[in-house]
Design a protein around this motif. Structure first.
Motif, PDB file in Angstrom:
ATOM      1  N   SER A 294     -26.554 -10.160  40.073  1.00 57.41           N
ATOM      2  CA  SER A 294     -26.476 -10.521  39.494  1.00 57.41           C
ATOM      3  C   SER A 294     -27.408 -10.311  38.018  1.00 57.41           C
ATOM      4  O   SER A 294     -28.668 -11.052  38.213  1.00 57.41           O
ATOM      5  CB  SER A 294     -26.933 -12.608  39.371  1.00 57.41           C
ATOM      6  OG  SER A 294     -27.182 -12.321  40.008  1.00 57.41           O
ATOM      7  N   PRO A 295     -27.509  -8.999  37.868  1.00 54.97           N
ATOM      8  CA  PRO A 295     -28.223  -8.425  36.547  1.00 54.97           C
ATOM      9  C   PRO A 295     -28.723  -9.491  35.683  1.00 54.97           C
ATOM     10  O   PRO A 295     -27.344  -9.802  35.513  1.00 54.97           O
ATOM     11  CB  PRO A 295     -28.435  -7.491  36.387  1.00 54.97           C
ATOM     12  CG  PRO A 295     -27.155  -7.362  36.867  1.00 54.97           C
ATOM     13  CD  PRO A 295     -26.519  -7.807  37.835  1.00 54.97           C
ATOM     14  N   MET A 296     -30.070  -9.951  34.824  1.00 62.12           N
ATOM     15  CA  MET A 296     -29.972 -10.888  33.975  1.00 62.12           C
ATOM     16  C   MET A 296     -30.300  -9.994  32.820  1.00 62.12           C
ATOM     17  O   MET A 296     -30.476  -9.197  32.780  1.00 62.12           O
ATOM     18  CB  MET A 296     -31.484 -11.306  34.225  1.00 62.12           C
ATOM     19  CG  MET A 296     -31.614 -11.839  35.407  1.00 62.12           C
ATOM     20  SD  MET A 296     -33.497 -12.857  35.404  1.00 62.12           S
ATOM     21  CE  MET A 296     -35.103 -11.366  34.768  1.00 62.12           C
ATOM     22  N   LYS A 297     -28.874  -9.943  32.232  1.00 59.97           N
ATOM     23  CA  LYS A 297     -29.096  -9.884  31.169  1.00 59.97           C
ATOM     24  C   LYS A 297     -29.194 -10.303  29.477  1.00 59.97           C
ATOM     25  O   LYS A 297     -29.158 -11.648  29.816  1.00 59.97           O
ATOM     26  CB  LYS A 297     -27.639  -9.633  30.462  1.00 59.97           C
ATOM     27  CG  LYS A 297     -27.226  -8.623  31.611  1.00 59.97           C
ATOM     28  CD  LYS A 297     -25.809  -7.528  30.596  1.00 59.97           C
ATOM     29  CE  LYS A 297     -25.085  -6.708  32.206  1.00 59.97           C
ATOM     30  NZ  LYS A 297     -24.024  -6.101  31.757  1.00 59.97           N
TER      31      LYS A 297
ATOM     32  N   PHE B 278     -29.992   0.738  32.707  1.00 53.97           N
ATOM     33  CA  PHE B 278     -31.033  -0.160  32.783  1.00 53.97           C
ATOM     34  C   PHE B 278     -31.706  -1.474  32.709  1.00 53.97           C
ATOM     35  O   PHE B 278     -32.368  -2.251  33.232  1.00 53.97           O
ATOM     36  CB  PHE B 278     -30.044  -0.768  31.184  1.00 53.97           C
ATOM     37  CG  PHE B 278     -30.623   0.219  30.165  1.00 53.97           C
ATOM     38  CD1 PHE B 278     -31.772   0.154  29.358  1.00 53.97           C
ATOM     39  CD2 PHE B 278     -29.002   0.997  29.661  1.00 53.97           C
ATOM     40  CE1 PHE B 278     -31.343   1.673  27.903  1.00 53.97           C
ATOM     41  CE2 PHE B 278     -29.100   1.954  28.577  1.00 53.97           C
ATOM     42  CZ  PHE B 278     -30.696   1.978  28.352  1.00 53.97           C
ATOM     43  N   ASP B 279     -30.416  -2.089  33.874  1.00 53.23           N
ATOM     44  CA  ASP B 279     -30.144  -3.517  34.590  1.00 53.23           C
ATOM     45  C   ASP B 279     -31.678  -3.276  35.811  1.00 53.23           C
ATOM     46  O   ASP B 279     -32.330  -4.138  35.946  1.00 53.23           O
ATOM     47  CB  ASP B 279     -29.022  -3.846  35.419  1.00 53.23           C
ATOM     48  CG  ASP B 279     -28.412  -4.039  33.829  1.00 53.23           C
ATOM     49  OD1 ASP B 279     -28.748  -4.347  33.145  1.00 53.23           O
ATOM     50  OD2 ASP B 279     -26.469  -4.386  34.206  1.00 53.23           O
ATOM     51  N   GLN B 280     -31.137  -2.349  36.680  1.00 58.75           N
ATOM     52  CA  GLN B 280     -32.477  -2.382  37.136  1.00 58.75           C
ATOM     53  C   GLN B 280     -33.518  -1.637  36.783  1.00 58.75           C
ATOM     54  O   GLN B 280     -35.011  -2.694  37.613  1.00 58.75           O
ATOM     55  CB  GLN B 280     -31.541  -0.719  38.333  1.00 58.75           C
ATOM     56  CG  GLN B 280     -30.780  -1.225  39.548  1.00 58.75           C
ATOM     57  CD  GLN B 280     -30.491  -0.201  40.267  1.00 58.75           C
ATOM     58  OE1 GLN B 280     -31.464   0.603  41.188  1.00 58.75           O
ATOM     59  NE2 GLN B 280     -29.421  -0.518  40.818  1.00 58.75           N
ATOM     60  N   ASN B 281     -33.660  -1.409  35.266  1.00 56.53           N
ATOM     61  CA  ASN B 281     -35.213  -1.037  35.490  1.00 56.53           C
ATOM     62  C   ASN B 281     -35.728  -2.034  35.205  1.00 56.53           C
ATOM     63  O   ASN B 281     -37.203  -2.157  34.571  1.00 56.53           O
ATOM     64  CB  ASN B 281     -35.293   0.055  34.658  1.00 56.53           C
ATOM     65  CG  ASN B 281     -35.635   1.356  35.159  1.00 56.53           C
ATOM     66  OD1 ASN B 281     -35.580   1.872  36.128  1.00 56.53           O
ATOM     67  ND2 ASN B 281     -34.220   1.907  35.027  1.00 56.53           N
TER      68      ASN B 281
END
Lengths: 631, 218
Positions: free
Chosen positions: A320-323, A358-361
């Motif tokens: 659940s990547p924080m956007k 982008f999300d993982q970084n």
């Protein structure tokens, strides 16, 4: 020719990043030194690459080991090395499973959920502990040795530089005919240049090793639940946990090496230890950023901590990547489906990293921010220095006046320090981050900076007593002599050395010179052409100011004249006219000086002339880039 | 006219001190009589010239502004050489910058390598006197430090309020001139200017020692 071909092979084998060589070679070609230089550099590199394959520890020690007779310590060292080699061979025999080639860190981080890796770790677990055991023992000797040899190496390179510099200052030399001096200078620059190409090669490897160790550190922190508390009680979490395996080496010894009080020492020790483990452990680093960090880390880091680790959860779950909502200040168009950067930022980050997630970084960045809050990694002096500087960064532009922006930049800069404490924070980096943060989200700014630092070698400018900066200035002088001989002659006559202002230009990477609006274009060009574009812009500024420079009478006037465009920038008060007004919560009213004393009509007129100036400069710039490209 | 020109004295003044104590502001206040509103960290070093008449002599002071961050000290070293006088600035509201005076003075003496270590003209400047909230470094303490370190002179200034900035620099220049009288013969305008240009090279002094080696290489 033979040597060249061999050399190429060697490079491929050793899998070094040779971007440093290629960029510097490029500029060498431009200055017309190509053949000689290339051959020499290749020879040097060939010599080194052979040795470096044997010895991974430190490039500096290699350099001197060739020329010195073996001393007692050297013998000791070679013994240690010989103990490594069979182990390494054995290990490579064991790991017969297909190795995946992962050239870049990011792609490594991206390659999530690989199964073969976890298998690999369990197989070689016992071997690993053996390996690290022997290595730590060696590394203590090697640390001392390599520290010595680095110093010697430095002295040697200094000597080379000294030759070239001394010639300029030598009074008898001045009394010689001018043409002769120039010719000699040119030769010396060449020699110096060659020595630096190889020097960088060596240096880069050391840092690369360190970066890897940093990822380890990151992994360690990702997996430890009690952030902060544990670390404070434990003086050296990373050296202790990561390198020392359970049945080895008195812990006290290593810890004395890395007492938190002395800053340079622990870094050195971590550096050297980690470098030795590169080969073996780089595999494991693959897993450091993966989807299931708990599984891999259990086997990898420390068997002692197994019980604790099982319960530990990663900081943020990757599912659940924080956007985050868009928080950019530029008016540039956006790339579809990406809220982190504008089109420019997207282009830039693509040129730094092939596969950027982008999300993982963002996750990785958040973890680094967490780490950077540890006072052992980023000490208070650094933090206060950064805070001091942020109050003085672009304070005439309203988006940078807000507390929110300052906090953001502080986080980015601290994360940068945590990412590479060996280089640490230097004034000037703050301008670069500030210029980038306009177009990018916080995390992207951070990774873009690391990309700039590593791929485009900006880090070299600041490290090692500003070696890189001096080299770049020397390059620029050669360019100046070639393309703008009149100005060069004028400077020579007045004994004015461009270092005085070039230092500022280079160390802030022109970010404090070029207005924010034009910085976008400048960065765009830089990511395309690399350092050529930096030299081109410097030359075009000189070209633009040439008539006024030639009129100057003394040094002071010249200096003021060259900095004229900068002052133009300083007097502008509403730079953010081109950008959105900061609409973040808690934004303050800009300080009183911000509302300018100029009337608005004055202001627009001023702005217009300034824009015209910069358009003219960028016209010059294009011609220079073309001229560079021709040769 | 020519004679008058020859009487010009060139002085190199170096201002050192911790980061953010107001070195640039002080110099800007003195040379352009304005208070700098847009603060910026000095990177590398900068200089500005100021022509003043002191005791009937025209003096061209080349005032060098150095970077305060510790990391930049290695660069600053090359600027220390050939200095005629040196101002060490500290922030009166920041006690750590006062404690660092020792290191700054020693670094200057070590790397600037003036001929007379004991009597080299220093001036200690306590800046930001306008920030009076009771916790400033006391004058007594500062005087005490100066007395302990070879009877240096001490002055309190404020670049913001323009209190005794002019005075401080005049003092510095006078001290430099006294030293000049003892040590140097007045040179013609052009020559002296050449001598005063700054060598930015690394390890110039070391290179001089290496002369014989160099010849071998060539």
């Amino acid at each position: 020719m033979l040597q060249k071909t061999i050399n190429k092979e060697n490079f491929n084998n050793s899998n070094l990043p040779n971007s440093g060589l290629s960029t510097t070679d490029k500029s060498a070609r431009n200055s017309g030194l190509q053949l000689q230089l290339k051959q020499r550099a290749l020879q040097e590199n060939y010599r080194k690459s052979i040795i470096t394959r044997k010895n991974y520890s430190s490039a500096h020690s290699i350099d001197t080991s060739l020329e010195r007779k073996p001393t007692k310590k050297m013998q000791l060292r070679s013994q240690g090395r010989s103990s490594q080699i069979p182990l390494r061979k054995a290990k490579s025999a064991l790991s017969s499973k297909p190795k995946r080639e992962v050239p870049k860190r990011i792609s490594r981080m991206k390659s999530a959920g690989s199964n073969d890796n976890s298998g690999f770790t369990t197989n070689n677990k016992s071997l690993m502990s053996q390996l690290s055991f022997k290595k730590v023992k060696v590394s203590k000797k090697m640390l001392r040795e390599s520290l010595k040899t680095t110093n010697q190496c430095r002295k040697k390179t200094d000597k080379k530089k000294g030759l070239h510099y001394h010639l300029k200052t030598n009074k008898t030399a001045l009394s010689m005919s001018r043409t002769y001096i120039k010719k000699r200078q040119y030769e010396k620059v060449q020699k110096y240049y060659v020595s630096h190409v190889s020097y960088y090669q060596g240096h880069r490897k050391v840092r690369r090793g360190y970066r890897r160790s940093q990822l380890h550190l990151l992994n360690y922190h990702l997996n430890s639940e009690e952030h902060g508390k544990k670390k404070l009680s434990d003086p050296s979490p990373f050296t202790n946990k990561r390198v020392v395996s359970p049945n080895t080496v008195p812990k006290g010894e290593i810890m004395t090496d890395s007492t938190p009080g002395v800053r340079s020492k622990p870094i050195g020790s971590v550096l050297n230890i980690s470098i030795e483990n590169i080969d073996e452990e780089s595999k494991f680093e693959l897993s450091s950023e993966q989807a299931k960090p708990e599984e891999t880390s259990e086997e990898e880091v420390d068997p002692e901590g197994n019980k604790e680790r099982k319960e530990i959860k990663p900081l943020h779950s990757f599912n659940s990547p924080m956007k985050q909502p868009r928080n950019l200040f530029c008016n540039c168009p956006m790339e579809e489906g990406i809220s982190y950067v504008c089109t420019y930022g997207y282009k830039w980050i693509k040129s730094c990293f092939k596969n950027y997630d982008f999300d993982q970084n963002l996750e990785a960045y958040n973890a680094l921010v967490e780490i950077s809050n540890n006072k052992e990694i980023v000490d208070e002096a650094t933090t206060s220095q950064i805070q001091k500087d942020l109050v003085r960064t672009f304070q005439k532009i309203d988006i940078f006046v807000t507390d929110d922006m300052k906090d953001k930049l502080l986080r980015v800069l601290k994360a940068l320090v945590a990412y590479d404490p060996y280089s640490g924070y230097t004034q000037g980096i703050n301008f670069i981050t500030a210029a980038l943060v306009v177009h990018c989200e916080e995390s992207v700014t951070f990774w873009l900076c690391t990309g700039l630092f590593e791929k485009y070698e900006i880090r070299d400018l600041y490290s090692n007593q500003f070696e890189g900066m001096h080299t770049r200035i020397d390059h620029f002088k050669v360019y100046l002599q070639k393309y703008l001989p009149q100005i060069h002659a004028k400077f020579e006559e007045a004994c004015f050395q461009p270092e005085i202002y070039m230092m500022n230009w280079i160390l802030t990477f022109m970010c404090s010179y070029i207005p924010l609006k034009w910085l976008t274009k400048y960065f765009d060009e830089f990511f395309k052409h690399g350092w050529d574009s930096f030299h081109a812009i410097c030359l075009s500024i000189h070209d633009f100011l040439q008539p006024t420079i030639l009129k100057c009478e003394d040094i002071g006037e010249m200096k003021d004249c060259v900095n004229k465009m900068k002052e133009n920038r300083d007097t502008i008060t509403k730079e953010s006219h081109f950008f959105k007004k900061a609409d973040i919560e808690g934004s303050q009213e800009p300080a009183s000086f911000f509302t300018s004393t100029r009337s608005s009509s004055d202001f627009t007129a001023f702005q217009r002339t300034r824009d015209e100036d910069w358009e003219a400069i960028f016209d010059f710039y294009e011609t220079y880039i073309e001229r560079f490209g021709d040769k | 006219m020519e004679k008058k020109k020859n009487k010009k004295v060139f002085l190199k003044v170096v201002i050192i001190g911790d980061s953010g104590v107001g070195k640039t502001s002080l110099i800007h206040r003195y040379t352009s009589t304005r208070f700098l509103q847009d603060f910026k960290p000095t990177i590398g070093a900068e200089f500005s010239n100021k022509e003043v008449v002191i005791n009937g002599k025209t003096v061209v002071a080349q005032i060098w502004d150095t970077a305060g961050q510790e990391r930049y000290q290695s660069l600053g070293i090359s600027f220390y050489r050939g200095a005629d006088c040196c101002g060490i600035v500290f922030d009166r509201s920041d006690h750590s910058s006062f404690e660092n005076l020792d290191t700054w003075k020693n670094a200057f003496l070590k790397h600037g390598a003036p001929k007379e270590e004991g009597t080299f003209p220093f001036l200690v400047i306590g800046n930001k006197s306008d920030l009076d909230d009771g916790s400033l470094v006391k004058e007594r303490d500062a005087q005490q430090w100066c007395a302990d370190n070879g009877n240096l002179e001490y002055i309190e200034t404020s670049a913001k309020d323009n209190t005794s900035v002019e005075e401080a620099f005049t003092k510095l220049i006078e001290k430099g001139m006294e030293r000049e009288k003892v040590n140097l013969v007045e040179l013609p305008d052009r020559m002296s200017q050449k001598n005063k240009t700054v060598n930015l090279q690394r390890d110039v002094a070391k290179d001089v020692n290496r002369k014989p080696q160099k010849k071998k290489c060539c």
